[in-house]
Design a protein around this motif. Structure first.
Motif, PDB file in Angstrom:
ATOM      1  N   SER A 198       0.842  -1.186   0.000  1.00  0.00           N
ATOM      2  CA  SER A 198       0.000   0.000   0.000  1.00  0.00           C
ATOM      3  C   SER A 198       0.882   1.242   0.000  1.00  0.00           C
ATOM      4  O   SER A 198       1.780   1.373   0.825  1.00  0.00           O
ATOM      5  CB  SER A 198      -0.900   0.008   1.229  1.00  0.00           C
ATOM      6  OG  SER A 198      -1.608   1.222   1.305  1.00  0.00           O
ATOM      7  N   GLU A 199       0.607   2.155  -0.909  1.00  0.00           N
ATOM      8  CA  GLU A 199       1.382   3.387  -0.979  1.00  0.00           C
ATOM      9  C   GLU A 199       0.886   4.423   0.025  1.00  0.00           C
ATOM     10  O   GLU A 199       1.643   5.260   0.484  1.00  0.00           O
ATOM     11  CB  GLU A 199       1.351   3.928  -2.404  1.00  0.00           C
ATOM     12  CG  GLU A 199       2.031   2.972  -3.379  1.00  0.00           C
ATOM     13  CD  GLU A 199       1.820   3.345  -4.832  1.00  0.00           C
ATOM     14  OE1 GLU A 199       1.261   4.412  -5.120  1.00  0.00           O
ATOM     15  OE2 GLU A 199       2.227   2.537  -5.695  1.00  0.00           O
ATOM     16  N   THR A 200      -0.411   4.361   0.376  1.00  0.00           N
ATOM     17  CA  THR A 200      -0.989   5.345   1.292  1.00  0.00           C
ATOM     18  C   THR A 200      -1.363   4.750   2.639  1.00  0.00           C
ATOM     19  O   THR A 200      -1.673   5.491   3.564  1.00  0.00           O
ATOM     20  CB  THR A 200      -2.265   5.948   0.678  1.00  0.00           C
ATOM     21  OG1 THR A 200      -3.223   4.905   0.478  1.00  0.00           O
ATOM     22  CG2 THR A 200      -1.959   6.651  -0.632  1.00  0.00           C
ATOM     23  N   ASN A 201      -1.378   3.426   2.741  1.00  0.00           N
ATOM     24  CA  ASN A 201      -1.796   2.717   3.950  1.00  0.00           C
ATOM     25  C   ASN A 201      -3.229   3.056   4.351  1.00  0.00           C
ATOM     26  O   ASN A 201      -3.581   3.047   5.524  1.00  0.00           O
ATOM     27  CB  ASN A 201      -0.828   2.970   5.113  1.00  0.00           C
ATOM     28  CG  ASN A 201      -0.831   1.816   6.081  1.00  0.00           C
ATOM     29  OD1 ASN A 201      -1.080   0.666   5.708  1.00  0.00           O
ATOM     30  ND2 ASN A 201      -0.570   2.095   7.341  1.00  0.00           N
ATOM     31  N   VAL A 202      -4.076   3.381   3.360  1.00  0.00           N
ATOM     32  CA  VAL A 202      -5.480   3.698   3.589  1.00  0.00           C
ATOM     33  C   VAL A 202      -6.316   2.510   3.158  1.00  0.00           C
ATOM     34  O   VAL A 202      -6.123   1.962   2.072  1.00  0.00           O
ATOM     35  CB  VAL A 202      -5.897   4.964   2.800  1.00  0.00           C
ATOM     36  CG1 VAL A 202      -7.394   5.195   2.885  1.00  0.00           C
ATOM     37  CG2 VAL A 202      -5.142   6.171   3.304  1.00  0.00           C
ATOM     38  N   GLY A 203      -7.249   2.121   4.011  1.00  0.00           N
ATOM     39  CA  GLY A 203      -8.166   1.034   3.691  1.00  0.00           C
ATOM     40  C   GLY A 203      -9.599   1.491   3.863  1.00  0.00           C
ATOM     41  O   GLY A 203      -9.875   2.583   4.366  1.00  0.00           O
ATOM     42  N   PHE A 204     -10.520   0.642   3.453  1.00  0.00           N
ATOM     43  CA  PHE A 204     -11.940   0.969   3.491  1.00  0.00           C
ATOM     44  C   PHE A 204     -12.707  -0.185   4.114  1.00  0.00           C
ATOM     45  O   PHE A 204     -12.434  -1.344   3.835  1.00  0.00           O
ATOM     46  CB  PHE A 204     -12.451   1.247   2.071  1.00  0.00           C
ATOM     47  CG  PHE A 204     -11.707   2.356   1.404  1.00  0.00           C
ATOM     48  CD1 PHE A 204     -12.088   3.675   1.600  1.00  0.00           C
ATOM     49  CD2 PHE A 204     -10.594   2.091   0.622  1.00  0.00           C
ATOM     50  CE1 PHE A 204     -11.371   4.699   1.006  1.00  0.00           C
ATOM     51  CE2 PHE A 204      -9.886   3.101   0.025  1.00  0.00           C
ATOM     52  CZ  PHE A 204     -10.270   4.418   0.211  1.00  0.00           C
ATOM     53  N   ARG A 205     -13.675   0.155   4.958  1.00  0.00           N
ATOM     54  CA  ARG A 205     -14.525  -0.827   5.623  1.00  0.00           C
ATOM     55  C   ARG A 205     -15.939  -0.670   5.075  1.00  0.00           C
ATOM     56  O   ARG A 205     -16.518   0.405   5.129  1.00  0.00           O
ATOM     57  CB  ARG A 205     -14.529  -0.604   7.129  1.00  0.00           C
ATOM     58  CG  ARG A 205     -15.392  -1.580   7.903  1.00  0.00           C
ATOM     59  CD  ARG A 205     -15.408  -1.242   9.387  1.00  0.00           C
ATOM     60  NE  ARG A 205     -14.080  -1.265   9.953  1.00  0.00           N
ATOM     61  CZ  ARG A 205     -13.542  -2.319  10.567  1.00  0.00           C
ATOM     62  NH1 ARG A 205     -14.244  -3.421  10.700  1.00  0.00           N
ATOM     63  NH2 ARG A 205     -12.312  -2.262  11.057  1.00  0.00           N
ATOM     64  N   VAL A 206     -16.462  -1.764   4.534  1.00  0.00           N
ATOM     65  CA  VAL A 206     -17.856  -1.799   4.082  1.00  0.00           C
ATOM     66  C   VAL A 206     -18.521  -2.991   4.743  1.00  0.00           C
ATOM     67  O   VAL A 206     -17.865  -3.952   5.143  1.00  0.00           O
ATOM     68  CB  VAL A 206     -17.969  -1.892   2.533  1.00  0.00           C
ATOM     69  CG1 VAL A 206     -17.434  -0.651   1.871  1.00  0.00           C
ATOM     70  CG2 VAL A 206     -17.282  -3.116   1.990  1.00  0.00           C
ATOM     71  N   ARG A 207     -19.820  -2.911   4.879  1.00  0.00           N
ATOM     72  CA  ARG A 207     -20.560  -4.019   5.458  1.00  0.00           C
ATOM     73  C   ARG A 207     -20.963  -4.967   4.338  1.00  0.00           C
ATOM     74  O   ARG A 207     -21.512  -4.552   3.324  1.00  0.00           O
ATOM     75  CB  ARG A 207     -21.804  -3.500   6.177  1.00  0.00           C
ATOM     76  CG  ARG A 207     -22.654  -4.654   6.685  1.00  0.00           C
ATOM     77  CD  ARG A 207     -23.341  -4.406   7.959  1.00  0.00           C
ATOM     78  NE  ARG A 207     -22.381  -4.203   9.018  1.00  0.00           N
ATOM     79  CZ  ARG A 207     -22.654  -3.515  10.109  1.00  0.00           C
ATOM     80  NH1 ARG A 207     -23.822  -2.958  10.266  1.00  0.00           N
ATOM     81  NH2 ARG A 207     -21.755  -3.375  11.046  1.00  0.00           N
ATOM     82  N   LEU A 208     -20.653  -6.231   4.513  1.00  0.00           N
ATOM     83  CA  LEU A 208     -21.051  -7.268   3.569  1.00  0.00           C
ATOM     84  C   LEU A 208     -22.466  -7.689   3.974  1.00  0.00           C
ATOM     85  O   LEU A 208     -22.646  -8.443   4.920  1.00  0.00           O
ATOM     86  CB  LEU A 208     -20.069  -8.440   3.655  1.00  0.00           C
ATOM     87  CG  LEU A 208     -20.282  -9.625   2.740  1.00  0.00           C
ATOM     88  CD1 LEU A 208     -20.244  -9.217   1.279  1.00  0.00           C
ATOM     89  CD2 LEU A 208     -19.235 -10.694   3.002  1.00  0.00           C
ATOM     90  N   THR A 209     -23.472  -7.137   3.295  1.00  0.00           N
ATOM     91  CA  THR A 209     -24.861  -7.349   3.705  1.00  0.00           C
ATOM     92  C   THR A 209     -25.524  -8.517   2.999  1.00  0.00           C
ATOM     93  O   THR A 209     -26.556  -9.005   3.458  1.00  0.00           O
ATOM     94  CB  THR A 209     -25.707  -6.081   3.477  1.00  0.00           C
ATOM     95  OG1 THR A 209     -25.603  -5.689   2.104  1.00  0.00           O
ATOM     96  CG2 THR A 209     -25.233  -4.961   4.376  1.00  0.00           C
ATOM     97  N   GLN A 210     -24.962  -8.959   1.888  1.00  0.00           N
ATOM     98  CA  GLN A 210     -25.528 -10.107   1.180  1.00  0.00           C
ATOM     99  C   GLN A 210     -24.417 -10.838   0.460  1.00  0.00           C
ATOM    100  O   GLN A 210     -23.565 -10.217  -0.181  1.00  0.00           O
ATOM    101  CB  GLN A 210     -26.575  -9.639   0.163  1.00  0.00           C
ATOM    102  CG  GLN A 210     -27.202 -10.778  -0.619  1.00  0.00           C
ATOM    103  CD  GLN A 210     -28.109 -10.275  -1.728  1.00  0.00           C
ATOM    104  OE1 GLN A 210     -28.162  -9.089  -2.027  1.00  0.00           O
ATOM    105  NE2 GLN A 210     -28.810 -11.179  -2.357  1.00  0.00           N
ATOM    106  N   LEU A 211     -24.428 -12.166   0.568  1.00  0.00           N
ATOM    107  CA  LEU A 211     -23.473 -12.986  -0.160  1.00  0.00           C
ATOM    108  C   LEU A 211     -24.100 -14.333  -0.437  1.00  0.00           C
ATOM    109  O   LEU A 211     -24.481 -15.063   0.481  1.00  0.00           O
ATOM    110  CB  LEU A 211     -22.171 -13.164   0.646  1.00  0.00           C
ATOM    111  CG  LEU A 211     -21.083 -13.993  -0.030  1.00  0.00           C
ATOM    112  CD1 LEU A 211     -20.625 -13.347  -1.334  1.00  0.00           C
ATOM    113  CD2 LEU A 211     -19.902 -14.167   0.911  1.00  0.00           C
TER     114      LEU A 211
END
Length: 158
Positions: free
Chosen positions: A117-130
């Motif tokens: 990772s160049e920015t060390n930024v991540g994203f959290r999303v809720r997995l609501t359906q799979l």
């Protein structure tokens, strides 16, 4: 005898700290290629949105995503006449939020081709359906001081 008891105790500790079975099953289902069909909002209106600090909602719709769960990596491909075309790399994890609700958090971190990772930024999303054919992510953000949710709707292509 003490060594045997200690080994059994360590075995139970390792099992109890391991990855939940449902997360393992989720990784098996997510494996493969997915098409991001649409991004929808929980409120009406027109919004200028940049997804994952990358590009617009319009460029993300129609993107192809590949998930490789054995090493928690993947790629997505952006295409379109007015879009910054090309493949993007990421690493991901699936974390169980609540076994009773069945909700999971999906953590995605953009990387370069070597997994850094160049920015060390991540994203959290809720997995609501799979399911075997559909997946949905939801993210809640604040817009003008009010809660706002958008959903990313995927279908499996292979």
């Amino acid at each position: 005898m003490k060594k045997l008891v200690m080994l059994i105790a360590l075995g139970f500790a390792a099992i109890s700290c391991g990855v939940p079975k449902t997360v393992i099953q989720s990784k098996k289902v997510i494996k493969g290629q997915w098409l991001l069909n649409s991004i929808t909002y929980d409120q009406s209106g027109t919004y200028n949105m940049t997804v994952f600090n990358d590009t617009s909602k319009e460029c993300f719709e129609g993107s192809l995503w590949r998930f490789i769960p054995n090493n928690n990596t993947g790629t997505y491909s952006i295409g379109g006449d007015t879009c910054p075309n090309g493949d993007r790399n990421f690493i991901f994890t699936i974390q169980e939020v609540d076994a009773d609700s069945g909700y999971y958090d999906f953590l995605l971190k953009p990387t370069n081709e070597k997994g850094k990772s160049e920015t060390n930024v991540g994203f959290r999303v809720r997995l609501t359906q799979l399911s075997e054919s559909n997946m949905q992510w939801e993210q809640n953000v604040m817009v003008d001081g009010k809660p706002f949710a958008f959903k990313m709707n995927f279908s499996k292509t292979e």
